[in-house]
Enzyme design. Structure first.
Site, short mmCIF file in Angstrom:
data_model
loop_
_atom_site.label_atom_id
_atom_site.label_comp_id
_atom_site.label_asym_id
_atom_site.label_seq_id
_atom_site.Cartn_x
_atom_site.Cartn_y
_atom_site.Cartn_z
N HIS A 62 18.54 41.10 38.29
CA HIS A 62 19.13 42.40 38.60
C HIS A 62 20.57 42.23 39.08
CE1 HIS A 62 19.79 46.33 40.40
NE2 HIS A 62 19.94 45.77 41.58
N ASP A 92 49.32 46.48 21.85
CA ASP A 92 48.04 45.81 22.08
C ASP A 92 48.21 44.95 23.33
OD1 ASP A 92 45.59 44.08 21.64
OD2 ASP A 92 45.53 45.32 19.84
N TRP A 127 21.06 35.74 44.02
CA TRP A 127 22.25 35.57 43.16
C TRP A 127 23.24 34.57 43.77
CZ3 TRP A 127 27.62 37.14 43.12
CH2 TRP A 127 28.08 37.69 44.33
N SER A 157 35.09 34.03 30.59
CA SER A 157 35.44 35.34 30.05
C SER A 157 36.43 36.07 30.96
CB SER A 157 34.17 36.17 29.87
OG SER A 157 34.49 37.52 29.65
N SER A 158 36.08 36.13 32.25
CA SER A 158 36.92 36.88 33.19
C SER A 158 38.29 36.23 33.37
CB SER A 158 36.22 37.00 34.54
OG SER A 158 35.02 37.70 34.40
N HIS A 241 33.46 36.99 48.22
CA HIS A 241 34.04 38.17 48.86
C HIS A 241 35.13 38.81 48.02
CE1 HIS A 241 34.06 41.18 51.83
NE2 HIS A 241 35.37 41.22 51.67
N GLU A 243 35.17 38.82 44.99
CA GLU A 243 34.41 39.42 43.89
C GLU A 243 34.05 40.89 44.17
OE1 GLU A 243 32.05 40.12 40.49
OE2 GLU A 243 33.61 38.66 40.90
N TYR A 245 35.70 42.97 45.84
CA TYR A 245 36.92 43.78 45.66
C TYR A 245 37.31 43.84 44.18
CZ TYR A 245 37.01 43.96 50.63
OH TYR A 245 36.65 44.21 51.92
N SER A 256 41.88 57.52 41.64
CA SER A 256 43.22 58.08 41.84
C SER A 256 43.59 59.03 40.70
CB SER A 256 44.26 56.96 41.93
OG SER A 256 44.01 56.15 43.06
N HIS A 290 32.44 35.86 56.93
CA HIS A 290 31.61 36.89 57.56
C HIS A 290 30.25 36.99 56.86
CE1 HIS A 290 33.66 40.13 54.82
NE2 HIS A 290 32.67 39.55 54.19
N HIS A 291 30.10 36.32 55.71
CA HIS A 291 28.79 36.29 55.06
C HIS A 291 27.89 35.21 55.65
CE1 HIS A 291 29.81 39.03 51.73
NE2 HIS A 291 31.01 38.51 51.82
N THR A 316 42.01 50.24 53.44
CA THR A 316 40.97 51.07 52.82
C THR A 316 41.06 52.50 53.35
OG1 THR A 316 39.59 49.08 52.88
CG2 THR A 316 38.52 51.12 52.22
N LYS A 319 43.82 54.42 51.74
CA LYS A 319 43.46 54.94 50.42
C LYS A 319 42.59 56.20 50.55
CE LYS A 319 43.15 52.53 46.75
NZ LYS A 319 44.51 52.73 46.27
N ARG A 438 15.25 40.74 53.60
CA ARG A 438 15.50 40.88 52.16
C ARG A 438 14.70 39.86 51.37
NH1 ARG A 438 21.88 39.89 51.58
NH2 ARG A 438 21.38 40.13 49.39
#
Length: 534
Positions: A62, A92, A127, A157-158, A241, A243, A245, A256, A290-291, A316, A319, A438
């Site tokens: 998932h 292009d 994950w 890819s990324s 982390h 990731e 964002y 926006s 912090h994780h 944040t 925004k 969890r």
């Protein structure tokens, strides 16, 4: 036909391929989440016959499907590839063939991921793939190796896509379009590309070391050989982390545009919006631990990560309040994209507030690995990234396809997913505060009530997905007959062209979103004659 799609170097075609992969993966990921919620609907073993390993394999499937095969391909590969060249007036992307290979390694990654769940007993590691659970002792067989290959392929890819977007944005802007005139969505993809470029090599290093530990007897994370599993956590979260964002910043760009269009006002503080996104991206690299407050960090280290994490709330907040200022006093039209945008503002803020609690090292000792964390990041992802994805789809798809969707059905779909997602994830905070852990398929009877509620919510949200698939089908089949504002559309433009940002921006120094000035759908090759930005 085969050549057009297999060997395509056209950014628009590649974007469509990304969208197709994302829809397929999203359906598979939703199916897995539904099985997870069915198992958790009541205490005891419901459907998985007490097979905790299978439960965790579903959790991995998932997570990886939703993150690497739905949100990133759709927001960055889909919207990014389709709209970024159009918005900067480029024919292009800079490297069309790299663009092609960047897409085609993703299906290979998907094959590796699916295969990893089918061989031996699957990769039941979460994950995060932490050793020693992911070591060869705890997970013998090729499952985890295949999952690592899947992550490697998505990383390739990324990275290729990120290089392409950066070079395209820097080198292929049309005459007169300075960086300060770039539309906010282009900025969001540009900043996201830098985050990918800096974080993915670290992930690749970490999982490659894990691969070597598992298969070639090295001891990077093997305590008996002098290694340290905490090193893996640092490497993983230094990617992990940024990731989150990477997943949300393209959404910021979409919101926006939507908020501006349906309020008929330019975005409040456009330049500060760009600086806010850049600050969020930069700070995202300085808060990874912090994780892992509970792995035994020094008190002063924990103090630093607590304060650094809270500082992210400032850009944040800038925004959020700028979006609210854009809406304030505007001529608001509550079309489907605007509903998603407003829901995004409320629910993303809610997710951010629960994050402030988790930022505290002392509080996190209680919250870590409970459903409070699951509730928090699903508010940010499920109601941040996914809502912005839907907002972008309903906003741009009439322009991209030249076909309108059924507005009434689209609004029903919005309310279904809005109610469903909240019913799933709001109760999770209560479960977490009460200590429900969890990634465990069984729980004490005391937690039964809220889990049952959450499982009902997942059915409502899944219903909204089926409705979305029907809306997509209806748009492709009946798109020319669907009415906008109860009038048949006779002009060859997106339905909201009349109130698009182009109107109030063309005569100002700000950039205008020129994608709405093209034909609908746009020609295979746009801007054969370069546009000039005033």
């Amino acid at each position: 036909m085969v050549q057009r799609w297999l060997y395509s170097t056209n950014a628009k075609d590649i974007a469509v391929l990304y969208f197709m992969l994302a829809i397929f993966s999203g359906m598979a990921g939703t199916a897995m989440s539904l099985i997870i919620r069915l198992e958790l609907a009541a205490p005891g073993s419901q459907y998985l016959h007490g097979n905790s390993q299978l439960f965790n394999v579903l959790v991995v499937g998932h997570a990886v499907l939703m993150i690497f095969f739905l949100v990133m391909p759709a927001l960055i590969g889909g919207f990014g590839n389709y709209l970024l060249p159009l918005m900067i007036g480029a024919t292009d992307t800079a490297f069309p063939r790299i663009n092609n290979i960047a897409f085609w390694v993703l299906p290979m990654g998907l094959v590796c991921l699916v295969t990893s769940t089918l061989v031996e007993s699957g990769a039941g590691t979460g994950w995060t793939v932490y050793p020693p659970l992911s070591s060869i002792q705890a997970h013998s067989g090729p499952s985890v190796d295949l999952a690592i290959f899947a992550l490697h392929l998505t990383s390739i890819s990324s990275l290729l896509g990120a290089i392409n977007f950066i070079v395209t944005t820097l080198n292929m802007r049309t005459n007169g379009m300075t960086m300060h005139k770039l539309p906010l969505f282009v900025w969001s993809i540009f900043i996201t590309a830098f985050l990918l470029l800096l974080s993915l090599p670290v992930l690749s290093a970490g999982i490659t070391m894990l691969l070597l530990d598992r298969n070639f007897n090295t001891s990077f994370f093997e305590v008996s050989g002098g290694g340290d599993p905490i090193l893996y956590e640092h490497l993983f979260w230094f990617f992990g982390h940024p990731e989150v964002y990477i997943l949300i910043i393209p959404g910021f760009g979409i919101i926006s545009h939507v908020v501006s269009t349906y309020s008929k006002k330019p975005v409040f503080g456009e330049i500060s919006m760009v600086y806010a996104m850049a600050s969020i991206g930069l700070l995202g690299f300085l808060v990874w631990s912090h994780h892992m407050y509970i792995v035994g960090l020094d008190a002063d280290t924990r103090a630093y990560f607590t304060s650094a994490t809270m500082i992210i709330a400032i850009p944040t907040g800038i925004k959020i309040f700028s979006w609210l200022a854009t809406i304030h006093g505007g001529s608001i039209r509550l079309a489907t994209p605007m509903l998603y945008a407003i829901a995004f503002l409320f629910l993303f803020t809610m997710g951010g507030l629960t994050g402030v609690a988790l930022a505290n090292a002392s509080l996190d000792v209680a919250f870590h690995d409970t459903y409070y964390v699951v509730g928090h990041f699903h508010y940010v992802l499920s109601m941040g990234a996914i809502f912005s994805l839907f907002a972008g789809y309903y906003y741009w798809s009439p322009q991209i396809l030249g076909l309108n969707y059924n507005e009434k059905l689209a609004q029903i779909q919005f309310w279904l997913i809005f109610i469903g997602a909240n019913v799933i994830f709001f109760p999770m905070h209560f479960l977490g505060i009460n200590g429900m852990p969890r990634r465990i398929p069984d729980y004490p009877d005391a937690f039964a009530g809220w889990n049952y509620v959450a499982s009902i919510g997942s059915f409502i949200a899944t219903l909204s997905l089926f409705l979305f698939i029907y809306i997509l089908y209806d748009q492709l089949v009946n798109g020319l007959n669907n009415k906008v504002n109860n009038k048949s559309v006779i002009y060859n433009k997106a339905p909201d062209f009349v109130e698009s940002n182009t109107i109030f921006n063309l005569n100002t120094v700000k950039s205008s979103s020129i994608e709405f000035l093209l034909t609908s759908p746009p020609a295979v090759h746009s801007f054969n004659t370069p546009a000039v930005q005033s």
